[in-house]
Structure formats: structure tokens, C-alpha cells
Scaffold this motif. Structure first.
Motif, PDB file in Angstrom:
ATOM      1  N   GLU A   1       0.161  -5.836   7.437  1.00 52.70           N
ATOM      2  CA  GLU A   1       0.926  -6.390   8.549  1.00 52.70           C
ATOM      3  C   GLU A   1       0.365  -7.734   9.008  1.00 52.70           C
ATOM      4  OE1 GLU A   1       2.838  -4.150  12.203  1.00 52.70           O
ATOM      5  OE2 GLU A   1       0.699  -4.495  12.566  1.00 52.70           O
ATOM      6  N   ARG A   2      -0.968  -7.874   8.950  1.00 55.97           N
ATOM      7  CA  ARG A   2      -1.562  -9.067   9.541  1.00 55.97           C
ATOM      8  C   ARG A   2      -2.908  -9.356   8.876  1.00 55.97           C
ATOM      9  NH1 ARG A   2      -0.878 -11.498  14.783  1.00 55.97           N
ATOM     10  NH2 ARG A   2      -2.828 -12.405  15.496  1.00 55.97           N
ATOM     11  N   LEU A   3      -3.120 -10.629   8.529  1.00 55.00           N
ATOM     12  CA  LEU A   3      -4.401 -11.062   7.967  1.00 55.00           C
ATOM     13  C   LEU A   3      -5.111 -11.934   8.981  1.00 55.00           C
ATOM     14  CD1 LEU A   3      -3.246 -12.220   4.402  1.00 55.00           C
ATOM     15  CD2 LEU A   3      -4.476 -10.118   4.929  1.00 55.00           C
ATOM     16  N   GLU A   4      -6.376 -11.609   9.248  1.00 59.16           N
ATOM     17  CA  GLU A   4      -7.189 -12.469  10.101  1.00 59.16           C
ATOM     18  C   GLU A   4      -8.517 -12.681   9.398  1.00 59.16           C
ATOM     19  OE1 GLU A   4      -7.622 -10.639  13.926  1.00 59.16           O
ATOM     20  OE2 GLU A   4      -5.487 -10.148  13.982  1.00 59.16           O
ATOM     21  N   VAL A   5      -9.339 -13.559   9.955  1.00 61.36           N
ATOM     22  CA  VAL A   5     -10.647 -13.784   9.347  1.00 61.36           C
ATOM     23  C   VAL A   5     -11.472 -12.500   9.450  1.00 61.36           C
ATOM     24  CG1 VAL A   5     -12.792 -15.110   9.448  1.00 61.36           C
ATOM     25  CG2 VAL A   5     -10.601 -16.231   9.887  1.00 61.36           C
ATOM     26  N   GLY A   6     -11.786 -11.907   8.300  1.00 58.70           N
ATOM     27  CA  GLY A   6     -12.637 -10.717   8.271  1.00 58.70           C
ATOM     28  C   GLY A   6     -11.951  -9.437   8.730  1.00 58.70           C
ATOM     29  N   ARG A   7     -10.626  -9.478   8.952  1.00 62.90           N
ATOM     30  CA  ARG A   7      -9.944  -8.300   9.486  1.00 62.90           C
ATOM     31  C   ARG A   7      -8.533  -8.205   8.911  1.00 62.90           C
ATOM     32  NH1 ARG A   7      -6.941  -5.990  13.566  1.00 62.90           N
ATOM     33  NH2 ARG A   7      -8.007  -4.374  14.805  1.00 62.90           N
ATOM     34  N   ILE A   8      -8.142  -7.003   8.494  1.00 60.38           N
ATOM     35  CA  ILE A   8      -6.787  -6.802   7.972  1.00 60.38           C
ATOM     36  C   ILE A   8      -6.151  -5.631   8.709  1.00 60.38           C
ATOM     37  CG2 ILE A   8      -5.437  -6.100   5.937  1.00 60.38           C
ATOM     38  CD1 ILE A   8      -7.461  -7.609   4.223  1.00 60.38           C
ATOM     39  N   GLN A   9      -4.938  -5.842   9.205  1.00 56.86           N
ATOM     40  CA  GLN A   9      -4.204  -4.789   9.918  1.00 56.86           C
ATOM     41  C   GLN A   9      -3.086  -4.266   9.015  1.00 56.86           C
ATOM     42  OE1 GLN A   9      -4.811  -3.706  13.277  1.00 56.86           O
ATOM     43  NE2 GLN A   9      -3.455  -2.080  12.538  1.00 56.86           N
ATOM     44  N   LEU A  10      -3.023  -2.931   8.843  1.00 60.12           N
ATOM     45  CA  LEU A  10      -1.961  -2.354   8.020  1.00 60.12           C
ATOM     46  C   LEU A  10      -0.777  -1.951   8.904  1.00 60.12           C
ATOM     47  CD1 LEU A  10      -4.090  -0.091   5.645  1.00 60.12           C
ATOM     48  CD2 LEU A  10      -3.420  -2.479   5.344  1.00 60.12           C
ATOM     49  N   ARG A  11       0.411  -1.829   8.271  1.00 55.80           N
ATOM     50  CA  ARG A  11       1.601  -1.415   9.021  1.00 55.80           C
ATOM     51  C   ARG A  11       1.503   0.081   9.339  1.00 55.80           C
ATOM     52  NH1 ARG A  11       4.933  -5.762   8.260  1.00 55.80           N
ATOM     53  NH2 ARG A  11       4.697  -6.767   6.218  1.00 55.80           N
ATOM     54  N   PRO A  12       2.158   0.521  10.410  1.00 55.53           N
ATOM     55  CA  PRO A  12       2.197   1.963  10.680  1.00 55.53           C
ATOM     56  C   PRO A  12       2.861   2.677   9.502  1.00 55.53           C
ATOM     57  CG  PRO A  12       3.091   0.702  12.533  1.00 55.53           C
ATOM     58  CD  PRO A  12       2.880  -0.261  11.415  1.00 55.53           C
ATOM     59  N   GLY A  13       2.377   3.836   9.139  1.00 54.73           N
ATOM     60  CA  GLY A  13       2.965   4.598   8.041  1.00 54.73           C
ATOM     61  C   GLY A  13       2.669   4.017   6.674  1.00 54.73           C
ATOM     62  N   PHE A  14       1.560   3.260   6.536  1.00 58.13           N
ATOM     63  CA  PHE A  14       1.195   2.699   5.222  1.00 58.13           C
ATOM     64  C   PHE A  14       0.901   3.830   4.243  1.00 58.13           C
ATOM     65  CE2 PHE A  14      -2.798   3.460   7.351  1.00 58.13           C
ATOM     66  CZ  PHE A  14      -3.606   3.949   6.343  1.00 58.13           C
ATOM     67  N   GLU A  15       1.047   3.528   2.960  1.00 60.33           N
ATOM     68  CA  GLU A  15       0.856   4.552   1.941  1.00 60.33           C
ATOM     69  C   GLU A  15      -0.470   4.350   1.208  1.00 60.33           C
ATOM     70  OE1 GLU A  15       3.262   6.386  -1.920  1.00 60.33           O
ATOM     71  OE2 GLU A  15       3.786   4.412  -1.141  1.00 60.33           O
ATOM     72  N   ARG A  16      -1.212   5.436   1.031  1.00 64.42           N
ATOM     73  CA  ARG A  16      -2.455   5.378   0.250  1.00 64.42           C
ATOM     74  C   ARG A  16      -2.141   5.675  -1.206  1.00 64.42           C
ATOM     75  NH1 ARG A  16      -7.440   7.361   3.440  1.00 64.42           N
ATOM     76  NH2 ARG A  16      -6.764   7.096   5.602  1.00 64.42           N
TER      77      ARG A  16
END
Lengths: 106, 145, 409
Positions: A85-100
Motif C-alpha cells: 500500500e505504501r513505501l517509506e524510507v525503511g518502512r513498508i505498509q501492506l494493504r488490509p487483507g494481503f495474501e501470504r
């Protein structure tokens, strides 16, 4: 963006999941000039970096070292690009309900 | 868990496993660099990525100053990165092979500088050790046999 | 040339590891103080270097990749640069010591002061690197270095009490006068010398220089199985000579001339001349091995073109680096430092370099991407893992032992 911006980043989804241990690309064919497209990121709950090249290959020997590396990367999984969902410096946010998905390579 | 790859024909590459820290050879199999980092095409940063955004692709292999940041951390300044365009890559195996010669790449400029200013000027510097000029093919063969 | 004396690479590699100037003196010191009771450390070291050099040679022959490329690729840049720094210091200190060693040996025959020989020795090393074909270099330095067999001849001529020597070798720790820590310091030093990392850097890069392929695997094995045991034998012969002559008379070894004393007693001037020629060749060979290793490791880490099979202008940074190393070595020697002491300090760096060199070799030797069908068998992996534990133990013990014993004083 360079690849080391992603490697080692903390991944959240919403809770802390682990670190980006590698980034998977797909190459449509090996002829010259084909683009390598980002497919997903590999997330390791315990280890910050990939190590010694064991964890996704079929190599099981020498066994104590292979087993140790596999143990360090226990619980690893892959998340596809579309789930980021979002890329930041040193941090990645996944979308709700992401699949492993499985980290194994064919 | 679903598989982390799919059935399309092609090749799966994990950056750490298959690309980073591998030797890069030019079209004559001469080493030109090690892959210190990879440059990707631009994606939205510090903002939400809409679900239909196409994934980035690898645009270049980076070397030079990138090694220092791999070791000590931080980010290499844009101007100090030596780029080899991804389009020049022809084969990815134990080493990464390029379709172009080393003299067309900006990453070998230090090698050329040392060659032209120092080593090439010392007598004998342009001969394969132990061979006379007449036998000297100039290509990259081993001197062993 | 290559086929006429196919094990020269193994012999030269082993001479640089087992009987370079530091080891010549260390072996005699050990013999004069402990007899042959530390012989086991040499034997353990010989087996260890055979196991790992064989793997490094096989990886180089099958995949064309030399050892430091594997280290960078498997350990990543951070850990690899740690190994590179330690290995480079070992190379630089050893090449400095070896140039001093060549000069010391030349001083013995010429009575011209050692410091005057230093620049000439370094120049000769550089000229060989610059102009001489790899296969001729390894054949000449390896064969002439084998004149050190004179130590074994000397040992026979001394007609020692073989039973007593055997008892020393079997008994192990039997020292009343010597402290246990000193005994173990020398055990680690001998083991570390046998397994010193520049041997695999040189051997694997030499395999690439010679253009070995899968067809040369038997030759690679022969190089390992002839070269390193021969190196170990020379090492034991030097210790044996010292054990027979110097130990009973309580003569302590502090200089190269004392190393040769037993041989002079046994075989007279002729054997002494042979030994001195052998020492010149062995130290010069070790100087070549460590100078080239310094170039190989850095070039492979950074992806520069390297190798004597190329004209120097096509491996320009590689050659420039070696020239700088030689200049630094000469400069260091001209300050008057004792070259033999220089090698003793390098033990500290071995503690870092040894495990970080042998682990990636073992891992890649198991990787079918590199090795195809030539991956390690289970028995070899078993032995290699035992050795990794021994290497780790020796690495951890090395620095405390060095400090406690004051480098074996």
C-alpha cells in the motif's frame, strides 16, 4: 529507487510482520533487453537479511548450516506487489487483507 | 500457502540470491564490476500506491560508490553511482554477462585511467607476461598451457 | 609446461603456507623447545588445508570462480569486507616479512647488509609478477623451494634416536619447564600457518590463471594431495632437526642462522648451500604468493580484471595495487623492523579471516548452481564441519593466547 531502499525495511500490515529479506523479480524470457519486473517482497519475521543463499533453494547440505539458516528464516513468506500500500524510507505498509504466499522458488 | 511464483514461462530472480554481489563480465568475458546495487524504475513513494500501479522494473546495475553504502549504510549520491543499463544484460547465472564491451561502460573509467596514465606506460605493460609480442592475440586467453 | 610438472601450483602454494620465513623460524623454535611434541598440530593442519584447498580448487575448476568472489557473493559486502581487511593485512605483513626473508638469506651468502638487499628483493618479486608467465613462476619457485628437503636429509644424517622422536610426537604435552599456555600458543600458530587463508586465495586464483576446467579435477586433487603433505613434511623436518640438535643443548632460536645450524652440523657446507638456496626460493615464492593474493582478493572483491594471463595494462588496477603493496613492504622494512616479528602479529588477523574464508567455500562446494554434479559428498562435508569447529576454536583462542604468552616468549 534502489534495491537497498527496500532490503531490510520493516514491514507492517497493520502489525509488525518482519523485515524485507529479498525482492523477487520475474523475467519473461532470457533474451537480451527483457525487463525484470518486481513480483513481490520476501518477508522474514526474525532475520533482517538473506543469508548464505540457503533459505529458498533446494540445497540441504551441509545440513547443520543449512538447517540453522532455515531456522533463522522460519515463517518467511512472500507478498505480491499488488498488496503493497505504501513505501517509506525503511518502512513498508501492506494493504488490509494481503495474501501470504510461499517463499520457495520453483 | 499459495505458491510465491506462477506458471508463466520465464525466469524467477531473487535480488539477493541471484543478482547482488555477483561478478559482471563484459562481452569478452572480462570482469567489469560486481553488482553492488540495483536501480528500479520510479514508483510512488511516501504516498498510497493505487492498486493498478504497475510494478517497477530493474533499470540498471549499480556499482562504484554503491559498495560503500552497502557496507556502512546510507544512500549513495546519485552522481557517484556507476550505471550499467539492464538492457545490456544477456545472461544471469553464477556470473552476469553483458552484451557490450567494457570500454562502452562508464563504470570502467578508473581501470582505463590507471591503464592509460600508469600501467600502460611502464615498459612491458601491454604484453602478456611470458609471451612475445608476435604471439600476443590481445584477447582474453589463459597463459597456462 | 603445465603437463610436465603438473603439481607445481600445489607445491608453491604449500611452501608459502608452511615454510615461509615466519614458519621457518617458528618450526625451529617449536623443535628447540618442545621437540616433536607439537607434530600433531602440523598433521591436523595439513589435513585441514587439503580438505578446503581441494574444495576451492574444485569450485574454481568447475565454475571458474576464485575464492574471494565466493566470499563476497555468499557473505555479502559487510562480512566480506571484514574478511578482506583481515586477509589483506595478513598478505601485506607476510609479503613484507618474505621480502625481508629473501634479503636475510642473501645476506648470509653475501655478507652484504640485509637492508641493502631489501629493494633488490622487492624489485625481483615485482619483475616476476610483471613479466614471467604464471606456469614458469610456479615451476621454478616450487621446484627450487623443494631444496628445503635438505632439512629432512640433514635429519637423517644426524642419525637421531628415532624412538625418542617418536615418543615426543606421540606423547603430546610433555613439557615440565614450558608453560601449558605457551605450548597451546604454538599449537594454534602451527595450525594457523598450515591453514593460512592466502593459500586458498592463491590456489583457486592460480587454477583460474591456468585455465583449469572440469577435465582438470584430477590434476587439482593431485596438486592438493602432493603439495600440502610435502609442505607439512618440510615443516616437521625443520622442527625435527631443531629437536635433535638444539633442544638438548637448550639453544633458543632467535635468528635464521640458528634454524640452519643443525643442517650445517649434519651435512656440512654443501647441504648448507642447498638449504640456503631453498630458503631464498621458498621466501621468494611466499613473497610472490602473498603479493599476488593481495591483488587477487581486492580485485575479486571489487570485480576488477585480474590475472597474469592478461597483459598488465588489461588488469591495470590489479597491478597498480601490487606495486603499492611492494613499496609499502619495502618502506616498512627500511624502518628496521624485524621481519620475523611482523609475521607473528599476523596471527591476530588470521582469527578473523580463517572462519570467514572456509565457511563460504564449504557452502558453495555444496551448491549445484555452481558445481552441477561435482558437489561435495557427505563424508567430505562431515570432515569439513569438524574442521570448521576446530578453526573456530583456534580463532577464538588465538588472541588470548598471544597476549598471555607474549607471542610465545
Amino acid at each position: 529507487m534502489i534495491i537497498t531502499d527496500l532490503l531490510g525495511s520493516r514491514v507492517f500490515g497493520p502489525d509488525f510482520l518482519g523485515f524485507v529479506s529479498d525482492v523477487r523479480f520475474f523475467l519473461e524470457s532470457e533474451t537480451e533487453g527483457q525487463s525484470a519486473r518486481l513480483y513481490g517482497i520476501l518477508i522474514s519475521p526474525h532475520a533482517r537479511s538473506s543469508s548464505l543463499g540457503f533459505e529458498r533453494s533446494g540445497v540441504r547440505s551441509p545440513w547443520p548450516i543449512a538447517a540453522l539458516v532455515r531456522w533463522r528464516h522460519r515463517g518467511s513468506f512472500l507478498v505480491r506487489w499488488s498488496d503493497i500500500e505504501r513505501l517509506e524510507v525503511g518502512r513498508i505498509q501492506l494493504r488490509p487483507g494481503f495474501e501470504r504466499a510461499s517463499p520457495e522458488l520453483p | 500457502m499459495t505458491p510465491g511464483t506462477d506458471d508463466r514461462p520465464g525466469r524467477w530472480l531473487d535480488a539477493q540470491l541471484h543478482l547482488l554481489d555477483r561478478q559482471v563480465l563484459d562481452v569478452d568475458d572480462v570482469p567489469v564490476a560486481v553488482v553492488d546495487d540495483l536501480e528500479l524504475s520510479e514508483v510512488p513513494f511516501d504516498q498510497e500506491i493505487s492498486i493498478d500501479t504497475p510494478p517497477p522494473v530493474i533499470t540498471a546495475l549499480l556499482s562504484g560508490a554503491a559498495i560503500a553504502t552497502r557496507i556502512f549504510g546510507g544512500r549513495p549520491p546519485e552522481s557517484r553511482m556507476q550505471r550499467t543499463p539492464w538492457a545490456a544484460v544477456v545472461d544471469i547465472g553464477v556470473v552476469i554477462k553483458l552484451a557490450v564491451g567494457r570500454d562502452t561502460l562508464d563504470l570502467a573509467w578508473t581501470e582505463r585511467w590507471v591503464r592509460d596514465r600508469i600501467i600502460g606506460r611502464i615498459p612491458g605493460g601491454r604484453h602478456i607476461p611470458g609471451r612475445k609480442r608476435s604471439e600476443h592475440s590481445g584477447s582474453d586467453e589463459r597463459g597456462g598451457s | 609446461m603445465k603437463k610436465s610438472f603438473g603439481v607445481a601450483l600445489g607445491i608453491l602454494t604449500a611452501i608459502g603456507g608452511f615454510v615461509d620465513i615466519g614458519d621457518l623460524v617458528t618450526n625451529a623454535v617449536v623443535g628447540s623447545r618442545f621437540g616433536l611434541s607439537l607434530g600433531w598440530a602440523v598433521v591436523v593442519g595439513v589435513i585441514g588445508i587439503c580438505v578446503f584447498a581441494q574444495m576451492a580448487g574444485r569450485v574454481a575448476a568447475v565454475s571458474g570462480r576464485a575464492t574471494f568472489e565466493l566470499i563476497r557473493e555468499r557473505l555479502g559486502p559487510r562480512v566480506a569486507v571484514l574478511n578482506l581487511s583481515a586477509s589483506f593485512m595478513i598478505n601485506l605483513m607476510t609479503l613484507t616479512a618474505e621480502i625481508g626473508g629473501v634479503a636475510l638469506a642473501l645476506q648470509l651468502v653475501s655478507s652484504v647488509d640485509y637492508l641493502l638487499w631489501v629493494p633488490f628483493a622487492a624489485l625481483a618479486v615485482w619483475l616476476v609478477i610483471w613479466r614471467v608467465k604464471f606456469s614458469i613462476m610456479e615451476n621454478v619457485a616450487g621446484l627450487v623451494g623443494l631444496l628445503l628437503i635438505g632439512f629432512a636429509v640433514g635429519l637423517f644424517l644426524l642419525s637421531p634416536d628415532w624412538g625418542e622422536l617418536g615418543r615426543q610426537a606421540v606423547q603430546g604435552v610433555s613439557t615440565d619447564t614450558e608453560k601449558v599456555s605457551t605450548y597451546w600458543f604454538f599449537a594454534v600458530a602451527l595450525f594457523g600457518a598450515a591453514m593460512t587463508p592466502y593459500e586458498v586465495f592463491f590456489f583457486s586464483s592460480g587454477a583460474v590463471e591456468e585455465g583449469w576446467t572440469e577435465k582438470d579435477l584430477a590434476q587439482s586433487r593431485a596438486n592438493v594431495l602432493v603439495g600440502f603433505p610435502l609442505g607439512g613434511l618440510l615443516s616437521l623436518a625443520i622442527a625435527g632437526c631443531a629437536a635433535v640438535v638444539l633442544l638438548p643443548q637448550l639453544i633458543s632460536v632467535t635468528a635464521l642462522s640458528q634454524v640452519m645450524l643443525p643442517v650445517a652440523m649434519a651435512g656440512g657446507k654443501l647441504l648448507l648451500a642447498v638449504i640456503i638456496l631453498g630458503i631464498v626460493a621458498a621466501t621468494a615464492g611466499a613473497a610472490l604468493e602473498t603479493t599476488l593474493s593481495a591483488g587477487y582478493t581486492i580485485a575479486q572483491f571489487l570485480g576488477w580484471p585480474w590475472g597474469k594471463f592478461r597483459p598488465p595494462a588489461q588488469a591495470a588496477r590489479f597491478h597498480l595495487l601490487m606495486i603499492i603493496c611492494l613499496i609499502v613492504g619495502v618502506g616498512t622494512l627500511l624502518t628496521g623492523v624485524d621481519p620475523i616479528q611482523v609475521t607473528e602479529i599476523s596471527v591476530i588477523f588470521s582469527a578473523v579471516a580463517l572462519p570467514l574464508t572456509y565457511l563460504p567455500i564449504l557452502i558453495v562446494a555444496n551448491d549445484p548452481e555452481y558445481m552441477g554434479e561435482h558437489v561435495n559428498g557427505q563424508a567430505l562435508n562431515g570432515i569439513a564441519l569438524i574442521y570448521l569447529v576446530i578453526i573456530l576454536a583456534a580463532a577464538i583462542a588465538a588472541i588470548p593466547l598471544l597476549i598471555i604468552t607474549g607471542a610465545g616468549q
